[in-house]
Write a protein that holds these residues in place. Structure first.
Motif, PDB file in Angstrom:
ATOM      1  N   ASP A  43     117.300 126.027  45.621  1.00  0.00           N
ATOM      2  CA  ASP A  43     116.435 126.540  46.685  1.00  0.00           C
ATOM      3  C   ASP A  43     116.762 125.964  48.060  1.00  0.00           C
ATOM      4  OD1 ASP A  43     115.014 128.091  44.845  1.00  0.00           O
ATOM      5  OD2 ASP A  43     113.675 126.428  44.361  1.00  0.00           O
ATOM      6  N   VAL A  44     117.744 125.111  48.132  1.00  0.00           N
ATOM      7  CA  VAL A  44     118.153 124.542  49.426  1.00  0.00           C
ATOM      8  C   VAL A  44     118.925 125.619  50.180  1.00  0.00           C
ATOM      9  CG1 VAL A  44     119.521 122.743  50.557  1.00  0.00           C
ATOM     10  CG2 VAL A  44     118.227 122.206  48.481  1.00  0.00           C
ATOM     11  N   PRO A  45     118.510 125.943  51.404  1.00  0.00           N
ATOM     12  CA  PRO A  45     119.113 127.072  52.120  1.00  0.00           C
ATOM     13  C   PRO A  45     120.471 126.785  52.764  1.00  0.00           C
ATOM     14  CG  PRO A  45     117.383 126.102  53.445  1.00  0.00           C
ATOM     15  CD  PRO A  45     117.369 125.386  52.122  1.00  0.00           C
ATOM     16  N   THR A  46     120.932 125.546  52.718  1.00  0.00           N
ATOM     17  CA  THR A  46     122.236 125.237  53.296  1.00  0.00           C
ATOM     18  C   THR A  46     123.263 125.056  52.177  1.00  0.00           C
ATOM     19  OG1 THR A  46     121.660 122.893  53.341  1.00  0.00           O
ATOM     20  CG2 THR A  46     121.323 124.143  55.378  1.00  0.00           C
ATOM     21  N   GLU A  47     124.522 125.190  52.539  1.00  0.00           N
ATOM     22  CA  GLU A  47     125.589 125.052  51.551  1.00  0.00           C
ATOM     23  C   GLU A  47     125.728 123.596  51.079  1.00  0.00           C
ATOM     24  OE1 GLU A  47     130.312 126.191  51.017  1.00  0.00           O
ATOM     25  OE2 GLU A  47     129.349 126.482  52.953  1.00  0.00           O
ATOM     26  N   TYR A  48     125.397 122.656  51.955  1.00  0.00           N
ATOM     27  CA  TYR A  48     125.542 121.240  51.638  1.00  0.00           C
ATOM     28  C   TYR A  48     124.204 120.529  51.795  1.00  0.00           C
ATOM     29  CZ  TYR A  48     130.443 122.376  52.467  1.00  0.00           C
ATOM     30  OH  TYR A  48     131.680 122.936  52.423  1.00  0.00           O
ATOM     31  N   PHE A  49     124.047 119.420  51.054  1.00  0.00           N
ATOM     32  CA  PHE A  49     122.851 118.606  51.242  1.00  0.00           C
ATOM     33  C   PHE A  49     123.135 117.158  50.890  1.00  0.00           C
ATOM     34  CE2 PHE A  49     122.505 120.591  47.049  1.00  0.00           C
ATOM     35  CZ  PHE A  49     122.260 119.518  46.210  1.00  0.00           C
ATOM     36  N   PHE A  50     122.415 116.281  51.561  1.00  0.00           N
ATOM     37  CA  PHE A  50     122.422 114.849  51.283  1.00  0.00           C
ATOM     38  C   PHE A  50     121.202 114.554  50.428  1.00  0.00           C
ATOM     39  CE2 PHE A  50     124.801 112.090  54.500  1.00  0.00           C
ATOM     40  CZ  PHE A  50     125.733 113.042  54.805  1.00  0.00           C
ATOM     41  N   VAL A  51     121.339 113.653  49.483  1.00  0.00           N
ATOM     42  CA  VAL A  51     120.196 113.140  48.734  1.00  0.00           C
ATOM     43  C   VAL A  51     120.092 111.665  49.069  1.00  0.00           C
ATOM     44  CG1 VAL A  51     119.191 112.729  46.464  1.00  0.00           C
ATOM     45  CG2 VAL A  51     120.496 114.817  46.886  1.00  0.00           C
ATOM     46  N   ILE A  52     118.948 111.271  49.576  1.00  0.00           N
ATOM     47  CA  ILE A  52     118.719 109.870  49.929  1.00  0.00           C
ATOM     48  C   ILE A  52     117.691 109.295  48.971  1.00  0.00           C
ATOM     49  CG2 ILE A  52     117.855 108.304  51.704  1.00  0.00           C
ATOM     50  CD1 ILE A  52     119.006 110.197  53.790  1.00  0.00           C
ATOM     51  N   ASN A  53     118.012 108.158  48.387  1.00  0.00           N
ATOM     52  CA  ASN A  53     117.117 107.488  47.458  1.00  0.00           C
ATOM     53  C   ASN A  53     116.007 106.795  48.241  1.00  0.00           C
ATOM     54  OD1 ASN A  53     115.884 105.716  45.617  1.00  0.00           O
ATOM     55  ND2 ASN A  53     117.792 105.415  44.493  1.00  0.00           N
ATOM     56  N   ALA A  54     114.763 107.135  47.939  1.00  0.00           N
ATOM     57  CA  ALA A  54     113.625 106.536  48.646  1.00  0.00           C
ATOM     58  C   ALA A  54     113.526 105.036  48.418  1.00  0.00           C
ATOM     59  CB  ALA A  54     112.327 107.215  48.211  1.00  0.00           C
ATOM     60  N   CYS A  55     114.161 104.529  47.384  1.00  0.00           N
ATOM     61  CA  CYS A  55     114.129 103.079  47.121  1.00  0.00           C
ATOM     62  C   CYS A  55     115.059 102.305  48.056  1.00  0.00           C
ATOM     63  CB  CYS A  55     114.510 102.792  45.677  1.00  0.00           C
ATOM     64  SG  CYS A  55     113.325 103.467  44.503  1.00  0.00           S
ATOM     65  N   ALA A  56     115.919 103.002  48.757  1.00  0.00           N
ATOM     66  CA  ALA A  56     116.861 102.350  49.676  1.00  0.00           C
ATOM     67  C   ALA A  56     116.189 102.154  51.031  1.00  0.00           C
ATOM     68  CB  ALA A  56     118.136 103.165  49.795  1.00  0.00           C
ATOM     69  N   VAL A  57     115.194 101.269  51.072  1.00  0.00           N
ATOM     70  CA  VAL A  57     114.379 101.108  52.282  1.00  0.00           C
ATOM     71  C   VAL A  57     115.167 100.553  53.467  1.00  0.00           C
ATOM     72  CG1 VAL A  57     112.178 100.918  51.070  1.00  0.00           C
ATOM     73  CG2 VAL A  57     113.509  98.854  51.513  1.00  0.00           C
ATOM     74  N   PHE A  58     116.256  99.869  53.202  1.00  0.00           N
ATOM     75  CA  PHE A  58     117.026  99.277  54.294  1.00  0.00           C
ATOM     76  C   PHE A  58     118.178 100.163  54.759  1.00  0.00           C
ATOM     77  CE2 PHE A  58     115.179  95.564  52.086  1.00  0.00           C
ATOM     78  CZ  PHE A  58     114.315  95.187  53.096  1.00  0.00           C
ATOM     79  N   LEU A  59     118.283 101.361  54.221  1.00  0.00           N
ATOM     80  CA  LEU A  59     119.296 102.312  54.670  1.00  0.00           C
ATOM     81  C   LEU A  59     118.939 102.746  56.085  1.00  0.00           C
ATOM     82  CD1 LEU A  59     121.760 104.062  53.900  1.00  0.00           C
ATOM     83  CD2 LEU A  59     120.121 105.781  53.090  1.00  0.00           C
ATOM     84  N   SER A  60     119.835 102.487  57.008  1.00  0.00           N
ATOM     85  CA  SER A  60     119.511 102.741  58.415  1.00  0.00           C
ATOM     86  C   SER A  60     119.868 104.161  58.840  1.00  0.00           C
ATOM     87  CB  SER A  60     120.260 101.753  59.311  1.00  0.00           C
ATOM     88  OG  SER A  60     121.632 102.087  59.367  1.00  0.00           O
ATOM     89  N   ARG A  61     119.232 104.580  59.919  1.00  0.00           N
ATOM     90  CA  ARG A  61     119.539 105.877  60.521  1.00  0.00           C
ATOM     91  C   ARG A  61     121.008 105.931  60.916  1.00  0.00           C
ATOM     92  NH1 ARG A  61     120.112 109.190  64.850  1.00  0.00           N
ATOM     93  NH2 ARG A  61     118.650 110.911  65.083  1.00  0.00           N
ATOM     94  N   ASP A  62     121.529 104.836  61.455  1.00  0.00           N
ATOM     95  CA  ASP A  62     122.930 104.795  61.874  1.00  0.00           C
ATOM     96  C   ASP A  62     123.883 104.997  60.700  1.00  0.00           C
ATOM     97  OD1 ASP A  62     122.168 104.397  64.489  1.00  0.00           O
ATOM     98  OD2 ASP A  62     122.460 102.230  64.432  1.00  0.00           O
ATOM     99  N   THR A  63     123.576 104.393  59.565  1.00  0.00           N
ATOM    100  CA  THR A  63     124.417 104.558  58.380  1.00  0.00           C
ATOM    101  C   THR A  63     124.393 106.008  57.907  1.00  0.00           C
ATOM    102  OG1 THR A  63     124.070 102.269  57.711  1.00  0.00           O
ATOM    103  CG2 THR A  63     124.775 103.805  55.989  1.00  0.00           C
TER     104      THR A  63
END
Length: 158
Positions: free
Chosen positions: A92-112
């Motif tokens: 159901d994702v309308p784009t050809e590509y998608f990122f999946v981000i793990n909600a447990c990765a609290v220290f994952l920065s916007r810059d990364t």
């Protein structure tokens, strides 16, 4: 330019820590930390919370840039599932590509996240996976180590 969505998958049925997505954590919880993060990632075409439980689906209402990607209830029930059950919502994702981000990765920065997004935009690859250093040993089918070839790489955790 590739059109890319970002997804946070959430469920209440963690096998090791019950309700870990909604447990109190520094006056918030893991899910809200993740949702706040993706709400501001304006370089993605779409931002989604993928959930099946109504208490999690309600969370998306607090964020003006995040849509709900409804998962089938059977995909979050305990036990193993066929991949088409677990990942059916990705259709159901309308784009050809998608990122999946793990909600447990609290220290994952916007810059990364942005750097990973930019690298993917610059390549002709059909997929991209993040890589982190680890201390685990992984072996090939003949028993040879793929990750560590130096015996000093072992870590004693005692």
């Amino acid at each position: 330019m590739k059109k890319i969505s970002v997804i946070i998958n959430a469920r209440l049925g963690s096998s090791r820590l019950k309700n870990k997505m909604t447990r109190s954590f520094c006056e918030t919880d893991l899910l809200d930390i993740a949702l706040k993060k993706i709400n501001d990632l304006d370089f993605f075409e779409h931002r989604f919370l993928a959930a099946a439980e109504s208490s999690l689906m309600e969370r998306v209402k607090k964020y003006n840039n995040i849509d709900l990607l409804q998962r089938d209830k059977s995909s979050v029930e305990p036990g193993p599932h066929q991949p088409m059950v677990t990942f059916k919502h990705y259709l159901d994702v309308p784009t050809e590509y998608f990122f999946v981000i793990n909600a447990c990765a609290v220290f994952l920065s916007r810059d990364t996240i942005k750097r990973a997004y930019d690298v993917f935009q610059e390549t002709e690859h059909n997929s991209y996976i993040s890589v982190v250093s680890n201390r685990d040993w992984v072996f090939d089918s003949k028993g040879f180590p793929l990750t560590h070839t130096d015996p000093k790489a072992l870590q004693n955790t005692s």
